[in-house]
Structure formats: C-alpha cells, structure tokens
Design an enzyme around this catalytic site. Sequence first.
Site, PDB file in Angstrom:
ATOM      1  N   GLY A 245     -25.738 -30.166 -17.440  1.00 58.28           N
ATOM      2  CA  GLY A 245     -26.975 -30.160 -18.218  1.00 58.28           C
ATOM      3  C   GLY A 245     -28.248 -30.196 -17.402  1.00 58.28           C
ATOM      4  N   THR A 247     -30.175 -27.561 -16.254  1.00 61.16           N
ATOM      5  CA  THR A 247     -31.143 -26.635 -16.840  1.00 61.16           C
ATOM      6  C   THR A 247     -31.577 -27.098 -18.217  1.00 61.16           C
ATOM      7  OG1 THR A 247     -30.070 -24.835 -15.620  1.00 61.16           O
ATOM      8  CG2 THR A 247     -31.544 -24.221 -17.411  1.00 61.16           C
ATOM      9  N   GLU A 463      10.796 -29.998 -16.839  1.00 62.60           N
ATOM     10  CA  GLU A 463       9.808 -30.862 -17.494  1.00 62.60           C
ATOM     11  C   GLU A 463      10.409 -32.223 -17.833  1.00 62.60           C
ATOM     12  OE1 GLU A 463       6.862 -29.915 -17.362  1.00 62.60           O
ATOM     13  OE2 GLU A 463       7.302 -27.854 -16.800  1.00 62.60           O
ATOM     14  N   ASP A 538       3.757 -27.848  -8.064  1.00 66.37           N
ATOM     15  CA  ASP A 538       3.990 -29.245  -7.687  1.00 66.37           C
ATOM     16  C   ASP A 538       3.896 -29.427  -6.176  1.00 66.37           C
ATOM     17  OD1 ASP A 538       4.476 -29.697 -10.371  1.00 66.37           O
ATOM     18  OD2 ASP A 538       6.639 -29.340 -10.156  1.00 66.37           O
TER      19      ASP A 538
END
Length: 688
Positions: A245, A247, A463, A538
Amino acid sequence: MSSNQPPRIPKLPKPPRKNPHNDNDAPNWRGMFLLLIIGTLIFVLWWGWKTNAEGVSADIKTSEFYQYLEQHKIAGVETVNDSSLGTNSILVKGKFIDGFTVKTEKTKRNAIKFSTTVDRLYGDELKSTLAAAGFKDVDNTVADNTFSQIIWSIVPFLAIILIFYLLFSRQMKMAGRSAMSFGRSKARMLAKDKNKITFKDIAGVEEAKEEVREIVDFLKDPKKFQRLGGRIPKGVLMVGPPGTGKTLLAKAIAGEADVPFYGISGSDFVEMFVGVGASRVRDMFEQGRKSAPCLIFIDEIDAVGRSRGHGLGGGHDEREQTLNALLVEMDGIDTQEGVIIIAATNRKDVLDPALLRPGRFDREVTVHLPDVKGREQILCVHAKKVRASEQVDWNQIARGTPGFSGAELANLINEAALLAARRNAEVVEQQDLEEARDKVRWGRERRSMAMSAEQKKITAYHEAGHALLNLKLEHTDPLHKVSIIPRGPALGVTMMLPKEDRYGYEKKKIIDDLCVLMGGRVAEELFIGDIGSGASGDIKMATYYAKKMVCEWGMSEKLGMIEYGDHEDYVFLGRDISRSRGYSEETARAIDHEIHHLVQSAYDRAKVIISANRETIELIANALLEYETLDAAHIEDLARDGKMRNPPPRQMTPPTLPTPREPLGIAQPKSAADSDNGTLPGLEPAEA
C-alpha cells in the site's frame, strides 16, 4: 532580528498558475483549418445564391445565338476578349428578353442568361449582324485571368502542404509532445475532485499512517510545529514489500492535504536522449516551486536512484546525470523550502547512499506486511465493495492468511466474489472465502487432469507421509488440509497454517519442518518400493533451510555463530561481479558437510517415525484415494481411532487400486517436479 525568533511560516498555497508548457497555449491549427473549411462553404453558398438571384446562365451554340438574334429574343449583348479562350475566339454574353428562357441540360432549370463562343475570323460579320438586330454600340471588355490562374495553380500545392503538416504535427505530439518538449517534466497534477482516497480507506498500516499524517498536519497548520523550532521533512521514503500500500498511502496524502500534488514514475525521467532526464528533474522542481508548498510523489524511485559508479563499462550514463540533478534539486546550492518529495520503492538496497541521507530523505517510513489485526481491518475495508454474508468470520479468514499483503487480500475478496457468482449465489459465503484463500495460496484445483490409478496411489502415500509427521512432531504448524487433487503446479498438497504471525524461526521448529519435508520421499520408498521425482520441491526447500541454518542463522554446532558469504536477496551485477565468497575451500567443504548432515538426519528421523506407524499411513492413504481431500480433523481421527467420525463427501468414484507388487508407472508429467511447491506455507523465507 533576534535569533530566538521562530522560523518563517511558509506562504499559504497559491492558486494554480497557468502551466507555461500547456499545449493549449500553442496555435490551434486544427481549429484554424476548420474555420477555413467553414469559410469556403459559406463562400460557395453565397456564390450559388448570387447566381440564382441573377439567373441561371446557359452555354449555347453559335448557330443558336444567330437564330435567337434574328428572332429578336435577345435583350442585351456584350463581348469579352478572354485570353483563356485563345486568340481566335470571342466570348459573347447576354440576356434573353423578358418571358423567354432556355432549358439547360446541366442544371435542368430555365436560363435567362446565355454565353457563346464566336470565331474571331467572323468578327466583322458579328458586328453587322448585331447592328442589324439593333445592337450598334456593344460593350467590349477584356478579361484578365492571370491572377485567378496563379491562384488555382498554387492552391492545390498549399492544400497538400497543409494536410501533411497537420498529419505530421499530430504524430509528433502523440510521440513526444513535439521534439522541443523532451526536457519537460511528465509530472501530472492530481486534482482533489478526482482523488477520493483518504486515510479512512487505508487499514493495516497504522504506524505508516501516523508518520505521513504529520506531513499533512504540518501543511495545514505549520505554526503547531514551528513554534518549537521544528521544520518539515524535505523528503519521505516509503519502503516495503510489493502490495503493502505504498502508492495508496501517497494517494491518501493527496486526498487529505489541501496543497498541489504532483505524481510521476521514476521511469518517466529516463529517455534515450542524453540530458533529457536531468532537464525533466529541473523542470519538475521548477513547477513545484511555483506552487509551493506542494507535494511531489515519485513512484518506483529505484528506476532513477540506483547507486552510482557500479555500472559496467565507461562513458556517459544518462541515469547517473538524472540522479545528480535530483540530488542537487533536493538539497544543493540553490534549494528552496516548500517542495516535499515522497518516494516509494521496494528495492532500498540498490539506492544511492547520497539519496538516503538526512536533508534529502529525512524520514524513512517502512510499510510492513499487515499482522492478523491489520489483515482483518483490510478485509473489512474491501468487503464493503462486495455483498458478503453476515455469518462470515473475517477474523478466521485473517488468521488463515499469514504473510498476505493488502493487494493479495483484495485479490482474495475478488476471487471469492467470482466463485460465489459462478455458483449463482446471492452473497459471498465463508466457503467461498476459504476456497479463494486456497486458490490464491496454492493454486486452483485441476479436477479435469487425467491421472492414472498408479499415479494417484503414489501421490496419496506421499501426502500421507507429510500429514503423519506433521501430527507426530511437536514444533510444526497445525495441519489444515490434505488433498491429492492437482492444485496449481502440484499433484497433491499438504496444507499447514500457523496459529499466529511468525517473525522468526527457532531451531527446533526448523528441525521438525525438515523432517516433515522428508516424509513424502520416505513414504514412497517404504510403501511403493520405488522413488519418483515428486519430492523435488521438498528437496529444494529442505536444502534452502539447511543452508540458511548453517550460513546465516548460526545453528551449526560445528561451524558456530559465523555468517558465511554475503547473502542478499537480489544480485546487483555491477557490485557483485567481482566479489569473492569470503571463505576458504576447506570451510566450503565443511558447510557442504553440515548441510548434508542436517538433511540426512531429518530423512533418517522421518524413516523411523513412518516405519513405526505403517498402519496409520495405510489408513490415511486409502482415505485420500477414496475421498481425495481430508481436513485436519479427519487425519486426527484416523491417527487416533483408526476411522473417521464425520467422513467428507466423496468427490468421485474411487479408482481400482493395484496391489503394491504390481509394476507402477512412475513416469510423471513435467509439473510433478514441483508437486510440493508451496505445501508448507509456514516455511516462507524470513526477513534477514
């Protein structure tokens, strides 16, 4: 004058003066050309009206003229010696008697005037014929067409020149506002009626707002600060990551301050012509002094403010000359008060030290990434632009988005609104925001991607290894979700979200995170009997953090608390091209040995834990193959009770699973090399 007298108060803002470089001061050639066309049309209309008033003229043959003359149908005659007809012809003009007219072929109207051409050889016969008809004294005039011939020969060339001039002048203005305006500043004045952004529209950066609010207060009430001898900063440098933020903060200053505000980008100064950048800098400050006190905002100042003397090769550097002009104008020999510079950059490391000293940029405002409270405030600000449900828990969304910038949070709200519109919902629900967060952080689900049963099984065990180690280890971030649905570049993801914002890393946490990273490869090796390329992400992440531990964070017992090498996030070529690494070959071998030891120790530790929990890995992998996506509560139920109390809905029909003894095709698509890219959001690089 007494030395205790307070400093002079800056003059009140003057009304904006007429810009001396305004293009409206130049001649309006387009308007002049339009007036010329209108004048020509008026003349043509007037000429036509005059012709109609006097009557239409008809060109008749010589025989017809003699016939009308004998029939006494001609009222008046005159002869004209017109050089344009040649030396052997005489032009005869006249009028018919009242009531007699001739039908013309061109105008299809009755003509009361006539003209005809008579051969000069019959001149005497013409006179006698006219005398016999009663026209003894005939007027004879000489027509001089020299001027008209000259005019009509020049007009086409003038018209062509005018057209080319208008075309080329327009192209020159579009290309660069004509060749003489290269040295003029491209700073644009921001009008108050067009800028609706104020400090109320900014959230999550309260400290930065307080810093810049002082400048606005000083411009509105300078006596408040000057009665104690204080002076306004000459320059404010806003530094921070992209999307925080900077600008937007400058636009809010323009919306709050009742002074002229000029905005320009750093790249607008530099051109291919030598000296243009320095000329534009001087012109910009000249405009600012005429409107003092005023604010000048330079966005991305690193485009023009890079360090001098580090470029490759010799010769004249246009960027350096532009920077020199900027340094002199900000604090040089002929410097005046009242022009405040506000600059924004996310590359402070490449800026010239002379630009950063007090007197030029007196104040540095760091715009950090928002914390959990700031993220909640930012979400509430952007939520006003969409129709959100009253049941949305913005605090929960804020806690689930650590490390998000203001721009990313705005994008999250927009993505949630698009998802809600796609399912024809009336308002944005919590589930839309959750899915938008996962999409922004890890990528969109690719359910249409065709994966074989063998590949799904490899991904499920991979997973499952990550998820189990995350539950068993103490210092890891809480598990959020596990999925074998391809998302972004990954074939499967194990998502973890930290409980709170993290500003540093402890050794115990990094050791446990390295072990979690090794879980996917270990599970493939133990349950599939082979290894694939899916663990490349990984391995890359584990190597990164092991190198940080040894070379920067002093977490190696053998090498101690010493920094090895000059580690910078960006490479400044001119500065780093001849830099050595700063340590010997023996030390380099020791660093390599320590990095390998950390990663190998995490691998051995992961192998011991997964070998001791083979049944749990099987349960998690089979559940993933059946339901494809499991939340943290489902994984915990499987690890604790061996079954899920509230199983999720099935996403699709479970595939036919091959036995572990069957040969598995582990040739994976190219994106599988990054299958775990971003699976551990708690391991983003920390600020050094």
